[in-house]
Structures are given as C-alpha cells and as structure tokens.
Design an enzyme around this catalytic site. Structure first.
Site, mmCIF file in Angstrom:
data_model
loop_
_atom_site.group_PDB
_atom_site.id
_atom_site.type_symbol
_atom_site.label_atom_id
_atom_site.label_comp_id
_atom_site.label_asym_id
_atom_site.label_seq_id
_atom_site.Cartn_x
_atom_site.Cartn_y
_atom_site.Cartn_z
ATOM 1 N N PHE B 251 0.805 -1.227 0.000
ATOM 2 C CA PHE B 251 0.000 0.000 0.000
ATOM 3 C C PHE B 251 0.831 1.267 0.000
ATOM 4 O O PHE B 251 0.373 2.324 0.417
ATOM 5 C CB PHE B 251 -0.979 0.011 1.185
ATOM 6 C CG PHE B 251 -1.809 -1.229 1.308
ATOM 7 C CD1 PHE B 251 -2.623 -1.618 0.249
ATOM 8 C CD2 PHE B 251 -1.763 -2.018 2.437
ATOM 9 C CE1 PHE B 251 -3.382 -2.773 0.336
ATOM 10 C CE2 PHE B 251 -2.512 -3.176 2.531
ATOM 11 C CZ PHE B 251 -3.321 -3.554 1.486
ATOM 12 N N GLY B 477 0.734 -8.108 -4.841
ATOM 13 C CA GLY B 477 -0.569 -8.741 -4.636
ATOM 14 C C GLY B 477 -1.563 -8.228 -5.652
ATOM 15 O O GLY B 477 -2.738 -8.614 -5.659
ATOM 16 N N THR B 478 -1.088 -7.364 -6.537
ATOM 17 C CA THR B 478 -1.957 -6.661 -7.458
ATOM 18 C C THR B 478 -2.238 -7.445 -8.733
ATOM 19 O O THR B 478 -3.136 -7.086 -9.484
ATOM 20 C CB THR B 478 -1.294 -5.330 -7.843
ATOM 21 O OG1 THR B 478 0.111 -5.591 -8.026
ATOM 22 C CG2 THR B 478 -1.433 -4.317 -6.726
ATOM 23 N N GLN B 649 -9.062 -5.623 -7.053
ATOM 24 C CA GLN B 649 -8.382 -4.387 -6.670
ATOM 25 C C GLN B 649 -9.392 -3.329 -6.223
ATOM 26 O O GLN B 649 -9.177 -2.631 -5.239
ATOM 27 C CB GLN B 649 -7.561 -3.837 -7.838
ATOM 28 C CG GLN B 649 -6.223 -4.536 -8.001
ATOM 29 C CD GLN B 649 -5.336 -4.344 -6.790
ATOM 30 O OE1 GLN B 649 -5.096 -3.233 -6.352
ATOM 31 N NE2 GLN B 649 -4.859 -5.432 -6.228
ATOM 32 N N LYS B 712 -5.135 1.929 -18.036
ATOM 33 C CA LYS B 712 -4.813 3.071 -17.187
ATOM 34 C C LYS B 712 -4.316 2.682 -15.786
ATOM 35 O O LYS B 712 -3.583 3.432 -15.169
ATOM 36 C CB LYS B 712 -6.044 3.961 -17.028
ATOM 37 C CG LYS B 712 -6.332 4.859 -18.236
ATOM 38 C CD LYS B 712 -7.505 5.769 -17.920
ATOM 39 C CE LYS B 712 -7.691 6.855 -18.973
ATOM 40 N NZ LYS B 712 -8.904 7.661 -18.689
ATOM 41 N N GLU B 716 -5.573 2.047 -7.269
ATOM 42 C CA GLU B 716 -5.890 3.032 -6.244
ATOM 43 C C GLU B 716 -7.270 3.672 -6.356
ATOM 44 O O GLU B 716 -7.823 4.151 -5.366
ATOM 45 C CB GLU B 716 -4.802 4.110 -6.234
ATOM 46 C CG GLU B 716 -3.536 3.570 -5.588
ATOM 47 C CD GLU B 716 -2.260 4.237 -6.048
ATOM 48 O OE1 GLU B 716 -1.624 4.887 -5.226
ATOM 49 O OE2 GLU B 716 -1.896 4.101 -7.225
#
Ligand SMILES: Cc1cc2nc3c(=O)[nH]c(=O)nc-3n(C[C@H](O)[C@H](O)[C@H](O)COP(=O)(O)OP(=O)(O)OC[C@H]3O[C@@H](n4cnc5c(N)ncnc54)[C@H](O)[C@@H]3O)c2cc1C
Ligand code: SF4
Lengths: 338, 750
Positions: B251, B477-478, B649, B712, B716
């Site tokens: 994060f 982890g994304t 996400q 893109k 977040e």
C-alpha cells in the site's frame, strides 16, 4: 520475551504443588492472552505451568440444579453446549460476541476470567503504567483513553476488564471455584474481580497459588427475557466500548426479577444490584429502563475521549432491557441491532 | 497482436483470468522476504526507542550480550561505518530533506526509532536479549500534535519529484466566493492511518563465500532497494541482488527502503554472515503513515449549483528531517469546471517519522474533503448531489489547460446510478427508514492519475517453445505476474500455461517501484514491445531456415498461434517456434523492449481514471452504529486487462475506504509523543462482518494515448471518493455532517 521453564501438571494436586513451589510461575491454559503478554515482556514468568491435561474440561449438573463449568472448557464448547444454549442463552450469546471463532476455540473459561485489560499503555513497556509497574504513573488518565473505564475508577488506574463472558456470568450470579494451598473455596462472582483503588496491579481477589477449577451457574431461568448487547468499533472482533447483559423475569406485566451487568465500563464486570432493585416490581418500559440506567451511571465519570461512554451506556442499557423484555434478544450473527 | 477470434476458450487480455501465482500462494509455496534460509543464518531483532525527541545518554547492552547465542548488539556507539553523506541514503521516491539514518548517532527524532539491533544465532535469543537492552535518555520537549504547529505552516521550499505543486490561482476566487449566493466553507480532517500490509517488513541477507549479497527484501522496488544498499554501504551493483518475488501487500509503505533493510545489511557486512531481520506488528507502527492533514474547503456557486469559486487549503504534518509531499488540493481544480480557483498546500513539522505514500496518496484525503463539500453544496443549493456533479462536469483539465486522453465519467455516473437505483432516493435527510434504522444514500466522485513510467521487459523463447517474460517490476498482490503472462500469451497466441512471468529481481530489465497504479499498464506495454521485437527476430530467423515458407512475405504476412508461426494467408504453412530457435543453434532467443510516456501526448493531454461511488448505510441512531449495506463503484480506467484481478483491486480499495471512513485511526499520545494502538486488536480495519454488498462496474473507456496497451491502472481508484460517499450517506441518513474521519459511534452520538 524472557526465557522460562515449562512444566506440565497431570492433575490438580500437581498443579497446586507446582504453583506453591514457584510463586513467580504462571498457569497457561489456552495461552491466547498469556503468550501475547509474554511476547510484550508484560508478563515475565520464570516458569509456565501447563494445565491442559487436567480433568477440568467438562460441564456437569450440580445437585441444586445448576451447572458447573470446568475451568478448561473452551469458550467455543461452552457457547455451543446444548445445556448452556438452552438454559443459559445469555451466557452463550455473550461468549459468541467475544473475540473470533479461532480464539474461542483456544480460550478457556478460567483464562477468560483472568484475561488482563486491553489498555494500550499496559501492553507497551515503552510507557509508564501503574498496573504493569506500580508507582510509574497512569498516562491513560490524560492520554488516549477512548476504551477506558467510566465507573469505579481510581486516580491510579482507569483500565477496564475486557471480557464478554464475565458480564453474563456476573448477571447470572455465578460462583468461582478455586483451590489453593489452603484447600478449596468458592468466591461469589461479585467478589472475584476488584476495583483498581491504589493497587491496580491486582485484578482479582485470588490469593497467590490459587487455581481456578470451575465456574458454577445457579439454577435460574431467564430464558424468556434476556439479551446481551455489545457495542464496539466494528461489527465483529473488537472489544466492547460498552456491553450490557440483561436478564428479567416478567409476570403479569411486572418485572419480578432483574439482573443487569455492564462490560467495557469498569475494572470489573459492573453489576448494579440497586438498579436491579429499582427494576423489580416495575412495569417494563422506557420509563423504568431509563431510571435504572440513570441509577447505574449515577457515579460515572469520563476522562475526555471516553466521556461518550456515559451516554452510550445509558442508551445501551435501555435498549438491552427492551430487547430482554420483548423477548427479542440480540443476535450475534445478524449484525442489525434489534 | 493475435486475432482475438482465435483465442476463444483461452485466457487473454480483457478476459477474467485466475492469478498465475494463486496456487503457490494458497499452498505456501510463495516465499516472502522473511522466509528464505541460509546456512548459519543469524537473526536480528530491533530494539525500538521510547521517547519522541532528545538524546541517548547511555545504552547498556551487557545483559543482552550475556544471553547465550547472542553474537553482537549494534548501537550508534559501535555501528560499522557507512556512507557519510546523507544524500547516499536517498532513494527513488525520497522527499526533499535528509533521510533517516538508522543508528547514526545519539539523536532521537521520533518515538519508536530503532536504537539497537541484537543479532543472535536464533530468533528467540535475539528477542530475549532485546528486552534487556537498556537505554537512558535526555529527553527534549517534543510536539506531535499537528494542531499545535499548524499556525507555523510553510510552503515546501523544495518540491518533491513527481508531485505537482498546486497550480497558480486562476480568476479571483476570494472575490467570487464573497459574492456567491450559495456557499460552503468547512474544515475536514482524516485521522492518521498506518498502512499495515499483512506481511511484516523483513529482510534476509544471504551472503556467499565471496561476499556477494542476495537480499530478500519486502519492498515495492528491488532496484530502488539495490541502489540504496550500494549507495549506503559503498558496494558494487554487481555484488548486490535484491529479490522481492512475492510481496504480501504494501500500500505504499514498501516504496522506500525501511530500516530493517539497512540493519540487516549492516549486520551481514560487519559479521560476514547471512542475517535476517523481521519487524514485529507493533514495530510496523514505527514506520511511515498517512499524514494527518487539515483541509479547508470553500465552494461558492450560483443558485442552481454552478460553481463560481473553489478554494482548497491543506496543512499536512511532516517530520523535522524531510518534507514529504503529496497531491491533496489539485483535485479541486481538476474535477469540476470553475473559473475562480485558489489552491494551496502547506506543511508543518512534528516529531514523528516522515509520512509516506499510502494507497492513492493525497487524493484519498483531498477528494474526501472536496466530495464532502460538494455534497454540502448540493443541500445548500437544493439540487440532487448527482445533478450537481453533472452541472459542473469538466470537459478539459483547467489546472493545466489540457485535454483528457479519455474521460468516461458520465458513463460511471449513469451506470452507477442505474445499478444503485439512485433515482428512487428521497432528497431530504432522515427521510428514509428500514424499521428503526435510518437509511442514507450518498454518492461521490473518485479520480486518480493514470500514467505509465519508463519500464523495460524481456521476452525469451526456449527451444521447446516456452515463453518467458520478465521485468524488475514487483507484484504486491496486485496481479502483475498474471497480467505479464497474459500479455505474453496474447502476443504469441499461446495458452497461458506455456508462459512464465518473472519479476521481483533487481537483475531483470529496469523497472521503477511498483506504485501509483502504473505497473500493469507500464509493464504490459513493455512486454508487448519485447514480444514484438522477439517475434521479428524469430521471423528473420525463420526466413533463413531451409525451405522456409516465409521467404516471400514480410512480417505483416505472418501470424503466431499455438506455438507456431504461420502464413496469415495460408495457415497450413507453419513452423514450430521451438524449431526456429533450434535452427539458430540456440537454447533460447530473446529480445528486450520498453515502454515510456510519450512526451508529445503529454504536451496536449492529461490522463486520469475516474469513478462514481454510490453508498447505502443503515444507522441505528440511538446507539450510533453505522452499517454500510451496499456500495456500487463504477470505474472508468481505460482497457481492463484482467477483469477478475481488477475487480479484486477495486473491492480492496472500497473495503480500505470503509476502514478509513468508519474505523481506522492511529491514536497518538501527544504527552508521550507516541502512537499507542499499535496492534491489530486495537487498530481496527474492516472484518468480514463489516462488508456486505459491493458491486463493481467497469465502464467502457477506449483510450489510445495513456499507454500503448490502452490500460490506465486500477490499484488506487477504488479508495478515492468512497470515504466521502460513505460520509455523505451518513449525512443523508442522520442529518449529521461529520467532517472528521473516522465516523465512530461517539461522533454519531455527539
Ligand atoms: C485479538 C483478541 C481479541 C479478543 N477479543 C475478545 C472479546 O471481544 N471479548 C472477550 O471476552 N475476550 C476477547 N479476547 C480475549 C480472550 O477471551 C482471552 O484471551 C481468553 O479468554 C483467555 O483464555 P486463555 O485460556 O487463552 O487464557 P491464558 O492466556 O492461558 O491465560 C490467561 C491468564 O489466566 C491465567 N489462568 C488461566 N487458567 C487459569 C486457571 N484455571 N487458574 C488460574 N489461573 C489461570 C493465566 O495464568 C493467565 O494469567 C480477545 C483476545 C484476543 C487476542
Ligand atoms: S489505566 Fe491502568 S492499565 Fe492503563 S495505563 Fe493507567 S494504570 Fe496502566
């Protein structure tokens, strides 16, 4: 974490003897609180006595029609025991409001009674704390005290006892069975935990060398009118800001017996017999519930961040009594508050 | 790229694809930084200081040294010499200032600062001994309370690289605000939050006989960590490899090297042994955090809500040694059309560690304030909150006077509102009920920057026809592994099982830290380029093969599918890719590619992701309990490379926003200058019982300018605006405007 010796007791006699032999020892049951405290260097026993092999893991009927819960019965087994669920649903509910399923599988009845406060300072050896280090001061009084006590505090300590189980047991008039160097005795629940006064390091009235063997529930029937309501900062897995256990007997529209205890507000499960006496013989309703709540909170005092608890406790008492009177106890799985 | 029609039944870009690293993760096969072993591994345990400011007078390590198994206790008194200049401690993402140097001297700059490292043959011995290290201090007066210093705020003299300062004012916001018929002027705050990824910070330094170091570090950038280590310890790049193959969440806290990396390398070098240092959960609260920020928002509008004045001022806390900066206020000049805008961002120094980027840094805070104020304006002007957004919709970026590469925010509003049932909302606060609970519906807009960063990748094909794509990027982890593998599979028309993705190793092709939601778009664009180059090399080689069917066509005349190269016009004429490699007398053929932002595009265009969030809360007003029962988050983020991972996400961002809105708060004791609730029992993040219905919509948004692959980034955007939508729903339910997150029971009762 300090190094320690480990011994395993095979029966109650061995455990009592081992305790007597090394007063600085600690008993380990589920370990869910003790081990954390050892890792934090808050508890630094030289010896740890494992009692998990002791035959204290059963729930048995008493001659007077109550139940005797062995000190090693896990919180999960206790909550789901059919006799408890049917005859003492208030206790089941309080247990299920506590911790998480994993913790409840390990946590024991005796350990739950003796779990220590969650005061931030108590856990942090980088700060002063009278309970951890008598005489060092209480930074919580003028510091971060959102979770601290509003009743029965002292100028030495404003910590709470964090248990849910114990709040229900206090309301149910339980007794604690202990065995110590001087033999067996029972302690009324009311007298088991203590207020901080000028000895905040002492949570209970146990004597050195005491082993808890059981908790006894008297034969009483509050199954029709009871509720355990726990208010906290998230929907599960958080300690109570305020919790209320209420148990009533209602006959012909009148309360004939009332039990009322609070968690998260004091150094011990806070039972108020005067408020109970006020409820007795009254008509269930907002008027009598509010009067009882006012009585409980008569001497309440806030310390800044926790001052909201006074109002919250008042509201929680009224709501819990209403849930109990209506026969709609708070569910611990449906998160909507009834 | 391969014809998509031929890829049906096979995962490819744009189709929901399971994580390629999933089986390793759920079976324990994925190793994290603290899980690597070496012969003779030593274990380090950090001793954290207890005062907020002052000097260490003495530090007694004798009792610790006496514990069997303890090898050394490092303090500022006996620490080996490292780089002298603090600039050597700088890293890719460091803000201006003088980076913290662990064990550098006797000075204490913040509570919890590492003051010693105990190194022992076992973890238990090190931990045991750490409790025996006794320091005495000469404390000095500290201030950790931002309110006490906000009057001494300043405009940061040096800008942080990559962080746009507020744009120059446009129009005359003060005058416009003064005469606006409808006004909102309020102050908003969000409590200090700590990142708290699941995996604690850890470094295992494996030192080989020749002194070369392989460093397993929890970081969002292996090459950033490598540069830090070589700079600080004066080592050659070729002697230091940093590996972060798996990262258990970060994060943003893993963008900068943390002190356990320094301490582990220091000990390994001094003792000439392999060393591991793992931080405890409590020590995770001695690292960076999302800065406390006090924001004042002033909005002035015409009677119908058309904005005529926006002023947004923020004061954020930073440390005494660095000027951490993030983009907090610029969003107010970007998101809505308005000709009179004044934005300002200042810092004030407190005695804590330097704050850092935390998921959607700046926007999470700034957009909360902006979107709360917009909601207030909607009520003040008597218009629907959604209508107010449409009335003020911005078609171009007025901050920079540039066009958007794409902006499908209108579709987000429309599809989100439709799915949520927004039209059935009754406007009045306190007008909706479900039994004794008040029901509230709130909405907000989200926005986050979309960009790619210069990234390189390699594609390599083996003689058996197996494709490997690699880059020194990270997967925190994304889902970067999966997106890379998918991209490679797509480029060659291969089943995904025939593709291996490698990342998380400083020796791989150059990539920046994994942050800012740019990794997927940047890395996959680089992979496309590398695959393209490799395909061309393969084509050339294939043309030179005896009896080559490709002699008379050019590159456009061939296709790649199922491990073969074929004539586009005659698919029967094909050669196996592995055969082409073998014909070159190689075991593998490889090519490097890269992706970078296009400066011509950047002159004319800006790129952002957008979202519209709709929230339902139910509030038991008497007891102050808020439950979030339903959230719809409609997102416009260009091409969605892997809808399954992308949805996760967004879900994660939404849940994190629920935490920020209702639960997360690190309590500071300002008398002691210390954060107090430093564990997961007392620092609350959402649990399962808090999370009910979350619906994610990805709206169509073609974009050919942000990145070559059309994506893109979605890491977040899920958190931005969602906090405001929750607070707005709480207002709609209760009529109580809470401008100070988190919204806890006491605030509802107040
Ligand atoms: C994250 C977390 C969340 C939690 N949330 C809640 C919650 O919401 N509500 C709640 O009520 N509880 C909660 N708990 C606390 C949990 O209920 C207690 O930790 C548990 O009940 C302790 O039981 P144990 O058997 O593990 O005790 P141990 O840790 O083994 O022992 C605790 C203490 O009791 C002593 N002891 C144990 N048994 C005996 C005995 N028979 N005789 C004498 N002394 C004995 C030990 O010496 C020790 O001092 C939480 C705990 C954690 C870690
Ligand atoms: S409230 Fe009690 S436990 Fe907490 S710091 Fe004060 S003395 Fe210690």
């Amino acid at each position: 974490m300090k190094r320690f010796d480990y011994v395993r007791a095979n029966d109650v006699g061995e455990a009592v003897a081992a305790l007597a032999a090394s007063p600085a020892a600690r008993i380990i049951a589920g370990g869910t609180n003790l081990v954390d405290l050892m890792k934090y260097d808050v508890e630094t026993p030289e010896r740890v006595i494992d009692i998990n092999r002791l035959p204290l893991n059963t729930i048995e009927a008493t001659e007077s029609g109550g139940l005797k819960i062995g000190a090693l019965v896990s919180n999960a087994d206790l909550a789901y025991d059919s006799r408890i669920a049917e005859r003492y649903p208030l206790l089941s509910s309080a247990l299920l409001a506590g911790a998480s399923p994993q913790l409840r599988n390990l946590a024991t009845t005796g350990g739950n009674l003796l779990q220590r406060t969650r005061c931030y300072y108590f856990y942090d050896t980088g700060t002063p704390c009278n309970k951890r280090e008598p005489g060092s001061g209480c930074p919580a009084i003028e510091g971060v005290n959102r979770i601290h006590a509003i009743l029965g505090t002292s100028d030495q300590c404003i910590a709470t006892h964090p248990s849910d189980m114990c709040v229900a047991m206090a309301a149910l008039d339980a007794k604690v069975h202990v065995i110590g160097p001087g033999g067996e005795r029972t302690i009324a629940f009311e007298d088991f935990h203590r207020l901080p006064g000028d000895m905040p390091e002492k949570d209970t009235n146990l004597q050195p060398g005491d082993l808890i063997t059981a908790v006894e529930l008297p034969a009483e029937d509050f199954t029709a009118h009871h509720s355990y309501l726990k208010l906290r900062d998230r929907q599960s897995y958080a300690f109570a800001l305020v919790s209320v256990a209420a148990a009533l007997k209602i006959e012909d529209g009148r309360i004939t017996q009332a039990r009322l205890a609070l968690g998260g507000v004091a150094h011990k499960p806070w039972r108020d017999t005067e408020a109970e006496a006020m409820l007795k013989n009254s008509t269930p309703g907002v008027a009598s519930f509010s009067a009882a709540a006012a009585k409980v909170l008569e001497t309440a005092r806030g310390y800044g961040e926790n001052s909201f608890k006074i109002d919250l406790a008042r509201r929680a008492i009224v709501r819990t009594l209403k849930q109990a009177a209506d026969g709609t106890p708070q569910s611990q799985t449906d998160k909507r508050i009834r | 790229m391969a014809d998509t029609a031929t890829l049906i039944g096979r995962p490819s870009i744009g189709q929901p694809t399971r994580r390629v690293d999933g089986p390793l993760k759920v079976s324990g096969g994925a190793r994290y930084a603290g899980e690597y072993f070496a012969d003779d591994l030593l274990h380090g345990y950090v001793v954290s200081g207890s005062i907020a400011k002052g000097r260490i007078l003495s530090i007694d390590t004798s009792a610790a040294m006496a514990i069997p198994g303890v090898v050394e206790v490092f303090t500022h008194e006996n620490r080996p010499r490292t780089a002298w200049f603090d600039s050597k401690y700088q890293d890719q993402v460091a803000p201006p200032g003088s980076p913290f140097r662990p064990l550098y001297g006797d000075g204490i700059l913040y509570s919890g600062q590492p003051i010693a490292l105990v190194v022992a043959e076992s973890f238990e011995a090190a931990r045991d001994a750490a409790a025996l290290v006794k320091a005495t201090y000469a404390p000095e007066e500290h201030i950790t309370d931002l309110d006490a210093v906000k009057g001494q705020s300043y405009v940061p003299p040096k800008k942080r690289s990559g962080i746009a300062p507020p744009p120059e004012p446009r129009g005359d916001a003060e005058a416009a605000f003064a005469k606006a018929p409808v006004k909102v002027h309020e102050t908003y705050r969000v409590a200090v939050e700590h990142h708290n990824p699941m995996e604690p910070f850890a470094t295992t330094v494996v030192r080989d006989a020749g002194g070369k170091l392989t460093i397993y570090d929890k970081t969002q950038g292996s090459q950033n960590a490598q540069a830090y280590v070589t700079g600080v310890f004066g080592l050659n790049q070729s002697d230091v490899t940093v590996v972060n193959a798996f990262v258990g969440g970060a994060f943003g806290i893993g963008l900068r090297p943390q002190h356990q990396l320094f301490l582990a390398v220091m000990a390994a070098q001094a003792l000439e042994r392999s060393v591991r240092v793992v931080l405890t959960r409590d020590q995770m609260f001695t690292l960076s955090y999302r800065p406390e920020t006090i924001q004042t928002l002033s909005l002035g509008s015409a009677p119908g809500g058309k904005l005529d004045a926006i002023m947004h001022h923020a004061v954020a806390g930073t440390s005494h040694f660095e000027d951490y900066q993030e983009v907090v206020v610029n969003w107010a000049g970007l998101l809505y059309g308005c000709d009179n805008v004044k934005l300002s961002y200042e810092l004030a120094k407190i005695d804590t560690y330097t704050p850092s980027d935390m998921r959607a840094p700046g926007a999470t805070l700034g957009v909360f304030a902006l979107e709360s104020a917009m909601d207030e304006l909607a009520y003040a002007a008597g218009v629907d909150p959604l209508q107010l957004r449409l009335t003020n919709y911005a078609d171009f970026d007025q901050n920079e006077d540039k066009k958007f590469t794409s902006k499908a925010l209108i579709s987000c509003y429309e599809q989100g509102a439709e799915r949520f049932g927004w039209s059935k909302r009754s406007a009045e606060p306190r007008s909706m009920r479900d039994g004794h609970e008040l029901v509230g519906w709130g909405m907000a807009t989200g926005v986050w920057e979309a960009k790619i960063n210069k990234t390189a990748a390699r594609a390599s094909l083996t003689e058996t026809g197996h494709l490997e794509v690699s880059s020194a990027t990270s997967d925190i982890g994304t889902g970067t592994y999966t997106v890379m593998a998918l991209t490679g599979a797509d480029a060659f028309g291969l089943p995904i099982e025939h593709v291996t993705a490698r990342l998380g190793d400083s020796s791989l092709p150059t990539a920046p830290v994994e942050g800012g939601s740019w990794a997927a778009a940047s890395t996959s664009s680089a992979v496309v380029d590398a695959c393209d180059k490799l395909k061309q090399a393969l084509f050339k080689q294939a043309q030179s093969m005896p009896d080559s069917p490709f002699g008379n066509v050019d590159f456009d005349g061939v296709a790649f599918r199922d491990g073969r190269m074929m004539l586009a016009a005659d698919e029967g004429s094909s050669v196996k890719l592995g055969e082409i490699v073998r014909s070159a007398r190689q075991h593998r053929m490889e090519a490097e590619g890269s992706a970078a932002p296009d400066s011509a595009t950047q002159k004319e265009y800006v790129s952002y992701t957008h979202s519209a969030i709709f929230v339902e809360v139910k509030v038991d007003e008497e007891l102050g309990v808020v439950r979030v029962t339903r959230i719809v988050n409609a997102v416009a983020a260009g091409k969605i490379l892997n809808p399954k991972a992308a949805r996760s996400q967004i879900l994660g961002g939404v849940v994190m926003a629920m935490g920020a809105a209702l639960e997360e708060e690190t309590f500071a004791d300002h008398n002691l200058g210390r954060f107090m609730n430093h564990n997961f029992a007392e620092y609350h993040v959402p649990v399962n019982a808090d999370v009910q219905d979350i619906d994610v919509i990805f709206v169509e948004e073609p974009d050919d300018k942000t990145s070559p692959i059309g994506a893109k980034g979605i890491g977040e955007i899920g958190i931005v605006g969602t906090t405001a939508a929750i607070a707005n729903a709480v207002y709609h339910a209760t009529g109580k405007r809470i401008r100070d997150l988190p919204i806890t029971i006491d605030k509802i009762l107040a």
